[in-house]
Scaffold this active site. Structure first.
Site, PDB file in Angstrom:
ATOM      1  CG  HIS A 142      -2.092  -0.922   1.090  1.00  0.00           C
ATOM      2  ND1 HIS A 142      -2.016  -2.251   1.473  1.00  0.00           N
ATOM      3  CD2 HIS A 142      -3.355  -0.745   0.624  1.00  0.00           C
ATOM      4  CE1 HIS A 142      -3.182  -2.832   1.237  1.00  0.00           C
ATOM      5  NE2 HIS A 142      -4.010  -1.948   0.730  1.00  0.00           N
ATOM      6  CE  LYS A 146      -3.780  -0.483   4.672  1.00  0.00           C
ATOM      7  NZ  LYS A 146      -5.128   0.090   4.921  1.00  0.00           N
TER       8      LYS A 146
END
Length: 250
Positions: A142, A146
């Site tokens: 990600h 995040k």
């Protein structure tokens, strides 16, 4: 026509949801909630869910786990179905969601992508066929903003496979601190954070002299917004209970 309240309306996902809804004729946004209450004129935005005066059929939440209690309280009071698209809930919060669903309609999934939910089903089928002869590893990637790791989706995939594994499994997040062979009853889960990666999940089944890989790559956040809006329309008028993608795509 499904009337929607978006919590996190001025956030990145809130704006994507607005765009998705604007291109549909079966739903509309009637109000938003955000610390930034600046409105583009299409609907009012409030700083608290309890300040909303508009009547709505469903709430879509793309905010932060810290707001869960307020959302559950509002849903319990108003009876408005809640679509939880936020990630990073801890075990206590998950228990609160389960308890609240006994009296309120709640849609909760770790990932709003239909592709990810198909991947989950394929992974379960792979485990049923391969049994315990293959080691299972999950790699998720990600963007560098995040906060939670591993991703809720990675845990969802692991949990799904555990439903059909022949033996109880444990999750292994960190091998660098121990010097021992990999055991058969573990699923390795690894998190990568960098750049602007939207979301990638790879399940590796490693056997003797062969490797099987299942993967999903999200190319934009819009797939999550589309899934959330589909869930909102689906939840319009639903009675109390805990719903997820199995009902939506089944």
């Amino acid at each position: 026509m499904t009337k929607i309240i978006i919590t996190g309306a001025n956030g990145k996902m809130g704006k994507v949801i607005q765009s998705v809804v604007a291109n549909r004729d079966d739903c509309q946004v009637v109000a938003g909630v955000d610390l930034n209450t600046e409105s583009n004129g299409d609907f009012p935005i409030y700083s608290s869910i309890f300040d909303v005066t508009e009547e709505a059929d469903v709430i879509i939440d793309f905010t932060n786990p810290v707001l869960l209690d307020d959302l559950l309280s509002y849903t319990a009071k108003k009876g408005t179905p809640l679509v939880l698209a936020t990630t990073g809930f801890d075990e206590e919060q998950k228990n609160k969601i389960n308890e609240a669903s006994k009296t309120s309609p709640i849609f909760f999934t770790y990932n709003m992508s239909m592709g990810i939910n198909l991947l989950s089903n394929l992974a379960k089928k792979a485990v049923e066929i391969l049994g315990n002869e293959f080691d299972i590893e999950i790699v998720e990637k990600h963007h560098n903003q995040k906060i939670d790791a591993p991703s809720g989706t990675a845990l969802m995939l692991a949990d799904a496979m555990c439903e059909v594994t022949p033996n109880p499994m444990k999750y292994e997040y960190d091998r660098h601190s121990k010097r021992e062979k990999r055991t058969k009853n573990e699923i390795g889960i690894h998190a990568v954070r960098g750049g602007t990666i939207v979301g990638e999940h790879e399940i590796i089944f490693a056997g003797r002299d062969e490797i099987i890989t299942l993967s999903h790559s999200a190319r934009s956040k819009e797939i999550f917004a589309v899934g959330a809006v589909n869930a909102a329309v689906y939840m319009n008028g639903k009675s109390a209970g805990l719903y997820d993608m199995k009902e939506l795509i089944g």
